[in-house]
Scaffold this motif. Structure first.
Motif, PDB file in Angstrom:
ATOM      1  N   THR A  44       0.832  -1.189   0.000  1.00 53.19           N
ATOM      2  CA  THR A  44       0.000   0.000   0.000  1.00 53.19           C
ATOM      3  C   THR A  44       0.869   1.242   0.000  1.00 53.19           C
ATOM      4  OG1 THR A  44      -1.883   1.052   1.105  1.00 53.19           O
ATOM      5  CG2 THR A  44      -0.162   0.158   2.524  1.00 53.19           C
ATOM      6  N   ASP A  45       0.280   2.390  -0.299  1.00 51.83           N
ATOM      7  CA  ASP A  45       1.016   3.648  -0.201  1.00 51.83           C
ATOM      8  C   ASP A  45       1.080   4.125   1.248  1.00 51.83           C
ATOM      9  OD1 ASP A  45       1.378   3.937  -3.026  1.00 51.83           O
ATOM     10  OD2 ASP A  45      -0.705   4.615  -3.184  1.00 51.83           O
ATOM     11  N   ILE A  46      -0.075   4.101   1.911  1.00 53.46           N
ATOM     12  CA  ILE A  46      -0.202   4.612   3.274  1.00 53.46           C
ATOM     13  C   ILE A  46      -0.702   3.502   4.177  1.00 53.46           C
ATOM     14  CG2 ILE A  46      -1.179   6.423   4.739  1.00 53.46           C
ATOM     15  CD1 ILE A  46       0.184   7.679   2.387  1.00 53.46           C
ATOM     16  N   LEU A  47      -0.007   3.254   5.269  1.00 49.78           N
ATOM     17  CA  LEU A  47      -0.497   2.368   6.315  1.00 49.78           C
ATOM     18  C   LEU A  47      -0.898   3.239   7.497  1.00 49.78           C
ATOM     19  CD1 LEU A  47      -0.998  -0.326   7.749  1.00 49.78           C
ATOM     20  CD2 LEU A  47       1.440  -0.357   8.365  1.00 49.78           C
ATOM     21  N   ILE A  48      -2.134   3.100   7.949  1.00 49.28           N
ATOM     22  CA  ILE A  48      -2.647   3.885   9.067  1.00 49.28           C
ATOM     23  C   ILE A  48      -2.847   2.962  10.254  1.00 49.28           C
ATOM     24  CG2 ILE A  48      -4.537   5.343   9.897  1.00 49.28           C
ATOM     25  CD1 ILE A  48      -4.996   5.892   6.788  1.00 49.28           C
ATOM     26  N   ALA A  49      -2.154   3.248  11.337  1.00 46.57           N
ATOM     27  CA  ALA A  49      -2.301   2.480  12.568  1.00 46.57           C
ATOM     28  C   ALA A  49      -3.354   3.155  13.431  1.00 46.57           C
ATOM     29  CB  ALA A  49      -0.972   2.404  13.319  1.00 46.57           C
ATOM     30  N   GLY A  50      -4.476   2.467  13.665  1.00 46.14           N
ATOM     31  CA  GLY A  50      -5.539   3.030  14.482  1.00 46.14           C
ATOM     32  C   GLY A  50      -6.768   3.359  13.666  1.00 46.14           C
ATOM     33  N   THR A  76     -11.045   8.555   9.064  1.00 47.98           N
ATOM     34  CA  THR A  76     -11.108   9.737   8.195  1.00 47.98           C
ATOM     35  C   THR A  76      -9.867   9.820   7.322  1.00 47.98           C
ATOM     36  OG1 THR A  76     -12.417  10.937   9.842  1.00 47.98           O
ATOM     37  CG2 THR A  76     -11.327  12.251   8.148  1.00 47.98           C
ATOM     38  N   ALA A  77      -8.703   9.563   7.928  1.00 50.51           N
ATOM     39  CA  ALA A  77      -7.457   9.610   7.159  1.00 50.51           C
ATOM     40  C   ALA A  77      -7.480   8.592   6.024  1.00 50.51           C
ATOM     41  CB  ALA A  77      -6.268   9.359   8.078  1.00 50.51           C
ATOM     42  N   ALA A  78      -7.921   7.376   6.302  1.00 51.94           N
ATOM     43  CA  ALA A  78      -7.956   6.346   5.264  1.00 51.94           C
ATOM     44  C   ALA A  78      -8.864   6.758   4.119  1.00 51.94           C
ATOM     45  CB  ALA A  78      -8.411   5.022   5.865  1.00 51.94           C
ATOM     46  N   ALA A  79     -10.049   7.275   4.439  1.00 50.70           N
ATOM     47  CA  ALA A  79     -10.972   7.697   3.388  1.00 50.70           C
ATOM     48  C   ALA A  79     -10.430   8.889   2.606  1.00 50.70           C
ATOM     49  CB  ALA A  79     -12.331   8.030   4.005  1.00 50.70           C
ATOM     50  N   ALA A  80      -9.792   9.817   3.298  1.00 50.22           N
ATOM     51  CA  ALA A  80      -9.288  11.023   2.635  1.00 50.22           C
ATOM     52  C   ALA A  80      -8.095  10.707   1.736  1.00 50.22           C
ATOM     53  CB  ALA A  80      -8.919  12.072   3.676  1.00 50.22           C
ATOM     54  N   PHE A  81      -7.169   9.895   2.223  1.00 50.46           N
ATOM     55  CA  PHE A  81      -6.026   9.522   1.382  1.00 50.46           C
ATOM     56  C   PHE A  81      -6.498   8.769   0.138  1.00 50.46           C
ATOM     57  CE2 PHE A  81      -3.116  10.064   5.116  1.00 50.46           C
ATOM     58  CZ  PHE A  81      -2.162  10.835   4.488  1.00 50.46           C
ATOM     59  N   ALA A  82      -7.407   7.809   0.319  1.00 51.72           N
ATOM     60  CA  ALA A  82      -7.880   7.027  -0.823  1.00 51.72           C
ATOM     61  C   ALA A  82      -8.662   7.900  -1.792  1.00 51.72           C
ATOM     62  CB  ALA A  82      -8.726   5.854  -0.339  1.00 51.72           C
ATOM     63  N   SER A  83      -9.442   8.833  -1.268  1.00 43.56           N
ATOM     64  CA  SER A  83     -10.185   9.738  -2.136  1.00 43.56           C
ATOM     65  C   SER A  83      -9.253  10.645  -2.934  1.00 43.56           C
ATOM     66  CB  SER A  83     -11.155  10.587  -1.306  1.00 43.56           C
ATOM     67  OG  SER A  83     -12.136   9.773  -0.688  1.00 43.56           O
ATOM     68  N   ALA A  84      -8.047  10.872  -2.413  1.00 43.07           N
ATOM     69  CA  ALA A  84      -7.050  11.690  -3.108  1.00 43.07           C
ATOM     70  C   ALA A  84      -6.204  10.871  -4.083  1.00 43.07           C
ATOM     71  CB  ALA A  84      -6.143  12.378  -2.089  1.00 43.07           C
ATOM     72  N   GLY A  85      -6.517   9.575  -4.223  1.00 40.77           N
ATOM     73  CA  GLY A  85      -5.818   8.746  -5.196  1.00 40.77           C
ATOM     74  C   GLY A  85      -4.654   7.951  -4.661  1.00 40.77           C
ATOM     75  N   LEU A  86      -4.476   7.897  -3.348  1.00 44.12           N
ATOM     76  CA  LEU A  86      -3.403   7.130  -2.728  1.00 44.12           C
ATOM     77  C   LEU A  86      -4.000   5.878  -2.077  1.00 44.12           C
ATOM     78  CD1 LEU A  86      -1.711  10.214  -1.122  1.00 44.12           C
ATOM     79  CD2 LEU A  86      -0.537   8.687  -2.716  1.00 44.12           C
ATOM     80  N   ARG A  87      -3.333   4.755  -2.236  1.00 39.29           N
ATOM     81  CA  ARG A  87      -3.814   3.532  -1.590  1.00 39.29           C
ATOM     82  C   ARG A  87      -3.608   3.655  -0.081  1.00 39.29           C
ATOM     83  NH1 ARG A  87      -0.200  -0.926  -3.964  1.00 39.29           N
ATOM     84  NH2 ARG A  87       1.272   0.796  -3.690  1.00 39.29           N
ATOM     85  N   ALA A  99       7.220  12.158  -6.759  1.00 39.11           N
ATOM     86  CA  ALA A  99       8.242  12.099  -5.706  1.00 39.11           C
ATOM     87  C   ALA A  99       7.795  11.144  -4.601  1.00 39.11           C
ATOM     88  CB  ALA A  99       8.484  13.498  -5.128  1.00 39.11           C
ATOM     89  N   ASP A 100       8.733  10.773  -3.769  1.00 38.59           N
ATOM     90  CA  ASP A 100       8.504   9.870  -2.639  1.00 38.59           C
ATOM     91  C   ASP A 100       7.667  10.587  -1.568  1.00 38.59           C
ATOM     92  OD1 ASP A 100       8.697   8.137  -0.490  1.00 38.59           O
ATOM     93  OD2 ASP A 100      10.845   7.788  -0.715  1.00 38.59           O
ATOM     94  N   ILE A 101       6.618   9.932  -1.088  1.00 40.44           N
ATOM     95  CA  ILE A 101       5.734  10.559  -0.099  1.00 40.44           C
ATOM     96  C   ILE A 101       6.188  10.329   1.341  1.00 40.44           C
ATOM     97  CG2 ILE A 101       3.729  10.428  -1.622  1.00 40.44           C
ATOM     98  CD1 ILE A 101       2.767   8.019   0.034  1.00 40.44           C
ATOM     99  N   GLY A 102       7.303   9.649   1.539  1.00 37.38           N
ATOM    100  CA  GLY A 102       7.737   9.365   2.906  1.00 37.38           C
ATOM    101  C   GLY A 102       9.151   9.815   3.221  1.00 37.38           C
ATOM    102  N   THR A 103       9.654  10.811   2.502  1.00 39.45           N
ATOM    103  CA  THR A 103      11.029  11.243   2.724  1.00 39.45           C
ATOM    104  C   THR A 103      11.169  12.018   4.033  1.00 39.45           C
ATOM    105  OG1 THR A 103      10.696  13.341   1.585  1.00 39.45           O
ATOM    106  CG2 THR A 103      11.403  11.465   0.238  1.00 39.45           C
TER     107      THR A 103
END
Length: 414
Positions: A6-12, A19-30, A333-337
């Motif tokens: 995945t692009d983003i792993l959300i703990a919690g 909200t974070a999971a829905a917002a990131f996915a709605s912005a096109g990030l897994r 670009a890398d999203i976790g730098t």
């Protein structure tokens, strides 16, 4: 061994994490969200969390970006006026009132209040329908290993998740924060909060009322009418022993204490739910960034429930992080730098410290028991309300006005 990519792993998977999971996915990030708590079902939803959450307008706009607002709007109670009342005299009688109206800061409402169980239910449903989003309920992180180009997390069922960025939304005792060695400063006020719902005689008319006497604020927040009667959520902050005594009272005795503390502002109040007791603390992380990791919500900060700042600060964290990630992805670009995460820390940490300091001051003032201190609090409220530029500035700060005021405005709740 199965590995989740995945692009983003959300703990919690509390309100902030979902909200974070829905917002990131709605912005096109897994986005994959991992939460040890099973999802709320229709059968047990109404008894799962008696609290409600007031979303200020910047947070409502994030819910809209995440595709969540349409499912929530019909059950949202608008907050048109924030009323602060001082009842610090010898008897529990309102002696000073200040009404802060949303129109003064260019908004039709300050925000909306929603029950937490409904939020979680609709957020889980949104993730089920949203491409690129998934919720892994009943699982927790057991290990986190940052690498140069990714972060590897192990789950409690033995599976691994590989992501470009880990978002820690796993609460005040964050496993992620502690595993990465990020310190946090915590302090207590010797208070607890009673949380429950009341029915009342008089309509609330969209007015959220915060009454100051001693021990902490007593807040009535509008909810939608139920059974043909107006309802409000109550957060009653008191010293620990007093709060415990109130929680243990038989209902008739408690109802009398409740009505005395409410000073009759909504007529006779009747308890409409069980009472829940919550400790009041404040906490702030030393940094909001770590290797391939961003801290948000209560993993980053905890404050007393005053002025609707808690979750709204959390959603400002998420909005800021999403903007940075979307900008980076658009540039390929890398999203976790480290550079991106340091920018996130700089964007949020100063604002968090300022808001924590402000809420700390308000809470200590609301606890005042000595007559002279109560009188000083009353004079301060009169000064704040009596100077229009100061009043508007305070309302703007409370709303978190600034970075997202140009976002699309959601439809008003019906």
């Amino acid at each position: 061994m199965e590995r989740i990519e995945t692009d983003i792993l959300i703990a919690g998977g509390g309100i902030a994490g979902l909200t974070a999971a829905a917002a990131f996915a709605s912005a096109g990030l897994r986005a994959a969200c991992v939460d040890p708590v099973p999802p709320v079902t229709e059968r047990d939803a109404a008894g799962s969390d008696l609290r409600s959450t007031a979303f200020l307008m910047p947070s409502v706009r994030l819910l809209e970006r995440a595709g969540l607002w349409e499912a929530l709007a019909a059950e949202a109670a608008p907050l048109r006026v924030m009323r602060i009342a001082d009842a610090g005299g010898p008897e529990p009688v309102i002696r000073e009132t200040a009404d802060f109206e949303a129109g003064e800061v260019g908004e039709p409402v300050f925000g909306y209040n929603l029950p937490n169980w409904l939020l979680r239910r609709e957020m889980v449903a949104r993730l089920e329908d949203l491409e690129g989003a998934e919720l892994r309920a009943g699982l927790r992180l057991t290990d986190v290993t940052p690498r140069t180009r990714e972060i590897i997390a192990r789950l409690s069922d033995g599976r691994q998740v590989r992501a470009a960025l880990l978002v820690a939304a796993d609460g005040r005792d964050s496993f992620v924060r502690e595993t990465l060695g990020i310190g946090a400063r915590r302090w207590s006020y010797g208070q607890k909060a009673l949380v429950f719902t009341v029915a009342h005689e008089l309509p609330h008319e969209g007015v959220s009322t915060e009454i100051h006497r001693s021990g902490g604020p007593f807040t009535l927040v509008p909810l939608p009418d139920h059974g043909g009667r107006p309802h409000s959520a109550v957060v009653w902050m008191e010293t620990g022993p007093r709060a415990a005594a109130l929680a243990a009272m038989a209902e008739p005795e408690f109802t009398e204490a409740l009505n005395r503390r409410a000073c009759g502002v909504l007529g006779r109040l009747e308890l409409a739910s069980p009472r829940m007791l919550w400790p009041i603390i404040a906490q702030v992380a030393e940094r909001l960034d770590g290797p391939r990791t961003a801290l948000v919500a209560e993993a980053a900060h905890v404050i007393p429930p005053i002025g609707a700042q808690g979750l709204n600060m959390s959603l400002r964290d998420i909005a800021s992080l999403i903007d940075l990630a979307v900008e980076a992805r658009a540039a390929d670009a890398d999203i976790g730098t480290p550079e991106l995460l340091a920018r996130y820390h700089r964007a949020r940490h100063g604002d968090i410290l300022a808001r924590i300091a402000g809420v700390d001051l308000l809470n200590r003032a609301s606890m005042a028991g000595l007559p002279a201190l109560r009188d000083a609090r009353r004079a301060g409220l009169r000064l704040l309300f009596g100077l229009p530029p100061l009043r508007r500035a305070a309302m703007g700060l409370g709303l978190g006005a600034g970075g997202d005021r140009g976002a699309g405005r959601p439809r008003a709740a019906q």
